[in-house]
Write an enzyme that holds these catalytic residues in place. Structure first.
Site, short mmCIF file in Angstrom:
data_model
loop_
_atom_site.label_atom_id
_atom_site.label_comp_id
_atom_site.label_asym_id
_atom_site.label_seq_id
_atom_site.Cartn_x
_atom_site.Cartn_y
_atom_site.Cartn_z
CD GLU A 1 8.74 6.29 -9.39
OE1 GLU A 1 7.61 6.77 -9.55
OE2 GLU A 1 9.09 5.71 -8.35
CD GLU B 1 11.47 8.50 -5.75
OE1 GLU B 1 10.46 8.00 -5.23
OE2 GLU B 1 11.43 9.21 -6.77
C1 BG6 Z 1 7.68 7.68 -6.29
C2 BG6 Z 1 7.73 9.06 -6.87
O1 BG6 Z 1 6.86 6.93 -7.07
O2 BG6 Z 1 7.16 7.50 -5.01
C3 BG6 Z 1 7.62 10.19 -5.86
O3 BG6 Z 1 8.86 9.26 -7.67
C4 BG6 Z 1 6.64 9.80 -4.79
O4 BG6 Z 1 7.29 11.38 -6.52
C5 BG6 Z 1 7.14 8.55 -4.09
O5 BG6 Z 1 6.36 10.82 -3.88
C6 BG6 Z 1 6.32 8.13 -2.89
O6 BG6 Z 1 4.99 8.02 -3.26
P1 BG6 Z 1 3.82 8.74 -2.47
O7 BG6 Z 1 2.62 8.48 -3.28
O8 BG6 Z 1 3.78 8.11 -1.13
O9 BG6 Z 1 4.20 10.18 -2.43
#
Ligand code: BG6
Length: 474
Positions: free
Chosen positions: A181, A373
């Site tokens: 990201e 993701e």
């Molecule tokens: C993404 C990141 O932005 O979101 C991850 O690449 C992150 O590292 C994921 O864990 C989910 O976000 P969060 O804040 O719920 O862990």
């Protein structure tokens, strides 16, 4: 019942990242990393966002120091993922495990050995690998002695790290991503790039300067990757999610365009090989001068093989955000969308937004896409019989996979779908364990207590079936 099937060889996957899972922060010769200085609790946001420098303190709890101890559990964890039938596993390499201070002449052999064995283990289970070089991770030696990504010299330190990884792990890794990201550095500078600022510094100018050095580093990494490990593919990645205009008021529509560009100009550079036309006027309007050399422009011509993105939610743009209720979503603050429901952590749930995002990104960049993701952060409850009935997670994923299927029908080429936090891990935004994404439960709480024992959730078998039949039942 019918099955919506996916293209042959579609890569169903699961992701974690070193900074949120490995732990073992001072084991095996690993050096201090920016993540090790981000505590859980009230000081977290200011440190993460670069408003205040951090020093290790005995009174704070730092979740990354122990993570879910993936450093020691990886063999058993990978075996569980193999049982699930995973086609691709995404993780990252802790930079300070390879170069503890960041500027050593030779890498830390214990770090090389660790990742070699981890990647070999995946291959023994027939799991492909997508590896991120820097996932919210930079050695503190580079932050303190070189000013991190504010300094051009960091490009060379990063390339040394990248080339060490390509040389040592090229035999195992199928897909690479230079930065997780990359756009997040503008929003969460310390976690995204080890950046923090003094009061008298021009924060915005330095952020764009740092982003530029990261883009140059990324282009150089792509070139090195193609030279050293030509069978692998290397892409770029942003925190995705389209920006909708809050209303049809042209002011809101224009704002959504500006917000979208701030997010995607990175991909413009990485996939088209040059800054888009609008960035010059944006820098001018902000009175920012960026150090971009003629040589940099040549380097940036090196483009990526695919465009990856994370997708959790869409965003909503409005000209005057003080007029409406705000929504923090995944790092980027936007207006609250009245048409969408939210997760327990206030992230909007918008499956159709995934189809929209896929189409918009492909239309603009025309490179194969990779959803690297997606998932739902939720509280899980262990039932009296010991099971975890996470139907809400299944429901979320089912809807998003369906939207993704529609996107593929629209004609978007998609390499695969990687579910985030397939094993419960530390939340990047909050530092909590209780914000769980996994299909594998890890017994650990927000204060760091627990046995670390792993347990399958209901979603484990559900995802296993999706992978087996290469599609979802509807
Ligand atoms: C993404 C990141 O932005 O979101 C991850 O690449 C992150 O590292 C994921 O864990 C989910 O976000 P969060 O804040 O719920 O862990």
């Amino acid at each position: 019942m019918t099955i919506k099937t996916f293209p042959e060889n579609f890569l169903w996957g699961g992701a974690i990242a070193a900074n949120q899972t490995e732990g073992a922060w001072n084991i095996g010769g690993r050096g201090l990393s920016n993540i090790d200085l981000i505590p859980h609790g009230p000081n977290r946001q200011d440190i993460k966002l670069g408003y205040k420098a951090s020093q290790l303190s005995d009174t704070e709890y730092y979740p990354s120091h122990t993570g879910i101890d993936f450093y020691h559990y990886y063999k058993a964890d990978i075996a569980m993922l193999a049982e699930m039938g995973l086609k691709v596993f995404r993780t990252s390499i802790s930079w300070s495990r390879i170069y503890p201070n960041g500027d050593e002449a030779t890498p830390n052999q214990a770090g090389i050995d660790y990742y070699t064995d981890l990647f070999k283990t995946c291959k023994e289970h027939n799991i492909s690998l997508l590896v991120t070089l820097a996932h919210f991770d930079i050695p503190m030696g580079i932050v303190e002695q070189y000013n991190g990504w504010k300094n051009r010299e960091t490009i060379d330190l990063y390339i040394k790290f990248a080339e060490t990884c390509f040389e040592n792990f090229g035999a195992y890794v199928d897909y690479w991503i230079p930065f997780n990201e990359i756009n997040v550095v503008l929003h969460s500078p310390f976690s995204g790039g080890g950046l923090y600022f003094d009061e008298n510094e021009n924060r915005e100018a330095l952020l764009y300067q740092a982003a530029h050095y990261m883009l140059v580093a990324s282009a150089k990494a792509v070139k090195s990757c193609h030279r050293i490990t030509p069978d692998a593919q290397i892409g770029c990645m942003i925190a995705g999610g389209s920006f909708y205009p809050y209303s049809c008021n042209p002011e809101d529509v224009w704002q959504s365009m500006i917000d979208e560009r701030t997010n995607t100009f990175f991909v413009d550079v990485q996939s088209k090989g040059k800054y888009p036309y609008y960035m010059e006027s944006l820098f001018k309007s902000k009175g920012i001068q960026i150090d971009i050399t003629e040589h940099d422009k040549e380097v940036l011509k090196q483009t990526v093989d695919f465009v990856a993105f994370s997708y959790y939610a869409s965003r909503t743009s409005i000209a005057d955000i003080t007029r409406v209720e705000q929504n923090e979503g995944n790092i980027i603050v936007s207006a609250k969308n009245p048409y969408l429901k939210m997760s327990d952590w206030g992230w909007v749930v918008d499956p159709l937004g995934l189809r929209i995002t896929m189409n918009q990104i492909y239309e603009r960049f025309e490179k194969p896409l990779f959803v690297v993701e997606n998932g739902l952060g939720a509280k899980d409850v262990i039932e009296a019989d010991g099971s975890i009935q996470d139907d809400y997670r299944i429901d979320y994923m089912q809807q998003h996979i369906q939207a993704m299927h529609d996107g593929i029908q629209d004609g978007v080429p998609l390499l695969g779908y990687i579910s985030w936090g397939i094993i419960d891990l530390v939340s990047a935004s909050t530092g909590e364990m209780s914000k769980r994404y996994g299909m594998i439960f890890v017994d650990k709480d927000d204060a760091g207590n627990g046995t670390l024992k792993r347990k399958k959730k209901k979603s484990f078998d559900w995802y296993k079936k999706v992978i087996q039949q290469n599609g979802i039942e509807i």
